[in-house]
Design a protein around this motif. Structure first.
Motif, short mmCIF file in Angstrom:
data_model
loop_
_atom_site.label_atom_id
_atom_site.label_comp_id
_atom_site.label_asym_id
_atom_site.label_seq_id
_atom_site.Cartn_x
_atom_site.Cartn_y
_atom_site.Cartn_z
N SER A 107 0.85 -1.19 0.00
CA SER A 107 0.00 0.00 0.00
C SER A 107 0.88 1.24 0.00
CB SER A 107 -0.91 0.00 1.23
OG SER A 107 -1.77 -1.12 1.20
N PRO A 108 0.36 2.36 -0.46
CA PRO A 108 1.18 3.59 -0.50
C PRO A 108 1.62 4.07 0.88
CG PRO A 108 -0.76 3.81 -1.90
CD PRO A 108 -0.94 2.55 -1.11
N LEU A 109 0.87 3.68 1.94
CA LEU A 109 1.24 4.06 3.31
C LEU A 109 1.44 2.78 4.13
CD1 LEU A 109 1.66 6.04 5.64
CD2 LEU A 109 -0.83 6.16 5.91
N LEU A 110 2.69 2.52 4.51
CA LEU A 110 3.03 1.35 5.33
C LEU A 110 3.25 1.79 6.77
CD1 LEU A 110 5.60 -0.86 3.35
CD2 LEU A 110 3.18 -1.29 3.74
N CYS A 111 2.58 1.13 7.71
CA CYS A 111 2.74 1.39 9.14
C CYS A 111 3.24 0.11 9.80
CB CYS A 111 1.42 1.85 9.76
SG CYS A 111 0.77 3.39 9.06
N LEU A 112 4.46 0.12 10.33
CA LEU A 112 5.10 -1.08 10.84
C LEU A 112 5.46 -0.89 12.31
CD1 LEU A 112 7.59 -1.83 7.91
CD2 LEU A 112 5.22 -2.56 8.14
N ASP A 113 4.99 -1.81 13.15
CA ASP A 113 5.27 -1.77 14.59
C ASP A 113 6.21 -2.92 14.94
OD1 ASP A 113 5.30 -1.40 17.30
OD2 ASP A 113 3.13 -1.38 17.57
N GLU A 114 7.46 -2.60 15.22
CA GLU A 114 8.51 -3.57 15.58
C GLU A 114 8.54 -4.76 14.60
OE1 GLU A 114 10.86 -3.10 17.49
OE2 GLU A 114 10.25 -1.71 19.07
N PRO A 115 8.79 -4.50 13.31
CA PRO A 115 8.77 -5.60 12.34
C PRO A 115 9.93 -6.57 12.48
CG PRO A 115 9.55 -3.59 11.30
CD PRO A 115 9.09 -3.20 12.68
N THR A 116 11.03 -6.18 13.16
CA THR A 116 12.19 -7.07 13.25
C THR A 116 12.11 -8.05 14.41
OG1 THR A 116 13.47 -5.52 14.60
CG2 THR A 116 13.67 -5.33 12.20
N ASN A 117 11.13 -7.88 15.31
CA ASN A 117 10.99 -8.85 16.41
C ASN A 117 10.78 -10.25 15.86
OD1 ASN A 117 11.27 -6.81 18.25
ND2 ASN A 117 9.24 -7.04 19.18
N HIS A 118 11.54 -11.19 16.38
CA HIS A 118 11.47 -12.61 16.00
C HIS A 118 12.11 -12.90 14.64
CE1 HIS A 118 8.94 -13.11 19.46
NE2 HIS A 118 8.02 -12.31 18.97
N LEU A 119 12.74 -11.91 14.02
CA LEU A 119 13.46 -12.17 12.79
C LEU A 119 14.91 -12.50 13.12
CD1 LEU A 119 12.28 -9.40 10.30
CD2 LEU A 119 11.28 -11.63 10.73
N ASP A 120 15.55 -13.35 12.28
CA ASP A 120 16.98 -13.57 12.44
C ASP A 120 17.73 -12.49 11.68
OD1 ASP A 120 16.86 -14.35 9.75
OD2 ASP A 120 16.63 -16.46 10.27
N LEU A 121 19.07 -12.55 11.75
CA LEU A 121 19.87 -11.48 11.15
C LEU A 121 19.67 -11.39 9.64
CD1 LEU A 121 23.19 -11.98 13.16
CD2 LEU A 121 21.52 -10.16 13.44
N ALA A 122 19.62 -12.55 8.97
CA ALA A 122 19.45 -12.54 7.52
C ALA A 122 18.10 -11.93 7.14
CB ALA A 122 19.57 -13.95 6.96
N SER A 123 17.06 -12.24 7.89
CA SER A 123 15.73 -11.69 7.60
C SER A 123 15.69 -10.18 7.84
CB SER A 123 14.67 -12.38 8.47
OG SER A 123 14.66 -13.77 8.24
N CYS A 124 16.42 -9.71 8.86
CA CYS A 124 16.49 -8.26 9.10
C CYS A 124 17.13 -7.55 7.92
CB CYS A 124 17.28 -7.98 10.38
SG CYS A 124 16.43 -8.42 11.90
N GLU A 125 18.16 -8.16 7.36
CA GLU A 125 18.83 -7.56 6.20
C GLU A 125 17.90 -7.52 4.99
OE1 GLU A 125 22.36 -9.83 5.77
OE2 GLU A 125 23.28 -9.05 7.60
N ILE A 126 17.09 -8.58 4.82
CA ILE A 126 16.14 -8.63 3.70
C ILE A 126 15.09 -7.54 3.86
CG2 ILE A 126 14.25 -10.02 2.74
CD1 ILE A 126 16.09 -12.47 3.33
N LEU A 127 14.55 -7.39 5.07
CA LEU A 127 13.55 -6.35 5.32
C LEU A 127 14.15 -4.96 5.08
CD1 LEU A 127 10.73 -5.51 6.33
CD2 LEU A 127 11.68 -5.51 8.64
N GLU A 128 15.37 -4.76 5.57
CA GLU A 128 16.03 -3.48 5.37
C GLU A 128 16.17 -3.16 3.88
OE1 GLU A 128 20.59 -2.05 5.65
OE2 GLU A 128 19.78 -2.90 7.51
N SER A 129 16.57 -4.17 3.10
CA SER A 129 16.73 -3.96 1.66
C SER A 129 15.39 -3.63 1.00
CB SER A 129 17.35 -5.20 1.02
OG SER A 129 17.50 -5.04 -0.36
N ALA A 130 14.33 -4.35 1.41
CA ALA A 130 13.01 -4.12 0.81
C ALA A 130 12.50 -2.72 1.13
CB ALA A 130 12.03 -5.18 1.31
N LEU A 131 12.64 -2.30 2.39
CA LEU A 131 12.13 -0.98 2.79
C LEU A 131 12.97 0.15 2.19
CD1 LEU A 131 11.14 -1.58 6.53
CD2 LEU A 131 9.68 -1.61 4.50
#
Length: 664
Positions: free
Chosen positions: A462-486
């Motif tokens: 959606s044009p407006l993304l609201c994320l509340d602590e999206p990295t909780n329960h993610l491992d390091l590789a998943s955090c890097e993927i989310l960072e790249s996507a955002l």
């Protein structure tokens, strides 16, 4: 060694988490335990804590070693108040205090003949009390609770009045006050705000015991760890050095592993081809048989793990919206008698990537839910601009995933126009590979569910993304993927996270919320850190550092000038604030100059060594001595990398010094 893990193995059914895992924990060690979700990190902590029995191997402890274990789940608390709950961690001290109080009462009424005996006993107890830190235990408890974001006015409240996240902070405070010889902590930053994470990082650096911690917070690990232990495909490897050294050493080890494996595979293929070609020829039969024997006796290099996951998928972009994305007008929100916001005014614009920061309980989640439309204001309005649709991610939304569906079905339902290949490609970017896409949602771990929910969010963003602590329960590789996507996201983003690296990577605006009062910093996280410290210095140590009234959120930016001092300040207070501001500017300039000169000195020495090695490598005689050449090459590569790092540090220090001189 305080703890020695020797050849430990653990399996669940047919799945082996790790085998022959060994780890040594010495005094003052700061060890980060990392690995993919489901690799066995929590299981290893439970084995070391004595709460789980390994299938094989042993765990040995030095005599008298005290282990403290902080789980991910909140612990039951029985004290009348949270302050008493934290003090219960120092039960030996509080028992001594109770006995001393009883003796004091007895002395007041005792017969004179018993005074000497009672005073001697009181003296012994008092000495033990002092040695145990009894006179400072309450002060230390208050300091730890405050550092972790528990306000003093809440110390007297019962644990039942606190949320799960707040109780986790109370449990952490208990653990830190207890000061065990070895601290085992499983994702302790999940329920902390940024300020509390910074405080905990500082606390752990000076902690007198050892620390073994599971965390996905990359900047936090980099700030405290002096060793990194990684569980990778059932193997536990320990890397000595900080997080950056671990990353470099891991990549180098993997490169060497792949090179050795590839070289051996080429050798095997060559020998097998020779055997196939010449086994039947009398003139070559003996040589062929010799190669067969060599193949049988060869110790095979195991295949290396696949390259680390990287985002190769091009995430879809949202539709373009109007310039103003959301406007909050005269917003009021209260929970009973607690007024969180009153007359709140704020607008967000297309392309804003906002990080919400501030202490827990200040109103960040309420603000995010109001923006997302997940919470209605009691008064006022939240209005959206043209073509604005909102997507909201929070941890409690993971339960909305359909437990009966597979990972692939759940994603495909969110994107019915996508082909199976496209869906698998996106899931692969979020580490669901091969048969893992056919897993049922009901068997997924918390981290896997978070990854699936985030993948669904980005499948058609959606044009407006609201994320509340999206990295909780993610491992390091998943955090890097989310960072790249955002980082690639072209819409408007509002984010709450304690992961400072994620904020640094994506935010172009910071909104700090303190007691329901937002202050807008029109810049990235580094700008916020610098500017907020400068504003605090200008306001003076004893004056309020935030706007007391909500109203329209004040904006602090490069074009807005310095924040005006409150017009109600008295002349004397204003003069003091101005003097402190001048002193703060001088300190900033002095400190920046000292850092610049220190880096310049290091860079000059490193460059001189680098030049010596370049001259040495120009000598033709060097190439005749293989060992000397390889050693020189290793020194040259290390020197080159050091010069490059110092040049980057010098550039940053120069820019900081220039800003300090200009008073920005």
């Amino acid at each position: 060694m305080l703890v020695s893990v020797e050849n430990v193995a653990k399996s669940f059914g047919a799945r082996t988490l790790f085998a022959s895992a060994s780890l040594r924990v010495g005094a003052r060690d700061r060890i980060a335990l990392v690995g993919a979700n489901g690799s066995g990190k929590t299981t290893l902590l439970e084995i070391i804590a004595g709460e789980m029995t390994p299938d094989a191997g042993t765990v040995r402890y030095a005599k008298g070693t005290v282990i403290g274990y902080l789980r991910q789940e909140a612990i039951e608390m029985r004290a009348a108040t949270v302050f008493e709950e934290v003090l219960s961690a120092a039960s030996a001290v509080t028992t001594l205090e109770h006995r001393m109080a009883a003796l004091e009462a007895e002395l007041a009424e005792a017969d004179p003949l018993d005074h000497e005996r009672l005073l001697a006993e009181y003296g012994r107890l008092r000495e033990r009390y002092e040695l145990s830190g009894g006179y400072s235990v309450e002060t230390e408890a208050r300091k730890v609770l405050a550092g972790l974001g528990i306000r003093e006015r809440d110390f007297g409240r019962p644990p039942s009045a606190f949320s799960g996240g707040q109780l986790m902070r109370v449990a952490l405070a208990k653990m830190l006050l207890q000061q065990p010889d070895v601290l085992l902590m499983d994702e302790p930053t999940n329920h902390l705000d940024v300020e509390s994470v910074v405080w905990l990082e500082s606390f752990l650096r000076t902690y007198e015991g050892a620390v073994l911690m599971v965390s996905h917070d990359r900047e936090f690990i980099a700030g405290f760890a002096n060793k990194v232990a990684e569980i990778e495909r059932g193997t536990l490897l320990t890397y000595v050095g900080d997080y950056q050294r671990y990353l470099a050493a891991r990549d180098e080890a993997l490169d060497q592993w792949r090179a050795a494996y590839d070289a051996q595979q080429r050798e095997i293929a060559h020998m097998e081809a020779f055997v196939r070609r010449f086994r039947a020829k009398n003139t070559k039969a003996r040589q062929a048989q010799e190669r067969v024997r060599r193949l049988e006796k060869m110790e095979r290099v195991p295949p290396p793990p696949a390259a680390r996951a990287s985002v190769r998928f091009r995430f879809p972009q949202p539709p373009r919206t109007g310039d103003e994305v959301v406007r909050m007008r005269d917003v009021r929100k209260a929970y009973g008698d607690l007024v969180v916001y009153d007359d709140l005014e704020m607008s967000l614009y297309r392309g804003d990537r906002v990080a919400l920061v501030g202490p827990n309980g200040a109103g960040k989640s309420t603000f995010l839910r109001l923006v997302a439309g997940a919470l209605r204001p009691d008064a006022g309005s939240v209005e959206y601009g043209a073509h604005v649709e909102v997507a909201y991610f929070a941890q409690n939304q993971l339960d909305s995933l359909d437990q009966r569906k597979t990972v692939l079905q759940e994603l495909s339902d969110a994107a019915p126009s996508w082909s199976s290949e496209e869906a698998r490609s996106l899931l692969g970017a979020f580490l669901f590979r091969g048969d893992e896409v056919d897993k049922q949602v009901s068997v997924l771990s918390g981290g896997e569910r978070a990854r699936l929910a985030l993948a669904k969010l980005l499948v058609k963003p959606s044009p407006l993304l609201c994320l509340d602590e999206p990295t909780n329960h993610l491992d390091l590789a998943s955090c890097e993927i989310l960072e790249s996507a955002l980082s690639r996201f072209e819409g408007t983003l509002v984010l709450i996270t304690h992961d400072r690296r994620l904020i640094r990577a994506v935010a172009n605006k910071v909104v700090e919320i303190v007691d329901g009062a937002p202050t807008v910093y029109a810049g990235d996280f580094e700008y916020y850190e610098w500017k907020s410290a400068r504003v605090a210095a200008m306001r003076g140590a004893d004056t309020p550092t935030r706007h007391g009234d909500v109203g329209a959120a004040p904006e602090v930016g490069a074009s807005s000038g310095e924040a005006e001092a409150d017009t109600s300040f008295k002349s004397k207070e204003r003069k003091r604030a101005e003097a402190e501001a001048r002193n703060a500017t001088y300190r900033l300039t002095r400190d920046a100059k000292e850092r610049l000169e220190a880096v310049e000195g290091e860079l000059e020495a490193a460059q001189a060594l680098h030049d010596e090695l370049v001259a040495k490598m120009a000598d033709p005689l060097l190439f005749s001595d293989k060992d000397a050449f390889l050693k020189t090459m290793e020194e040259f590569n290390s020197s080159k990398a050091r010069v490059e790092r110092l040049v980057e540090q010098w550039e940053a220090a120069s820019a900081e010094y220039d800003r300090a001189l200009s008073g920005e």
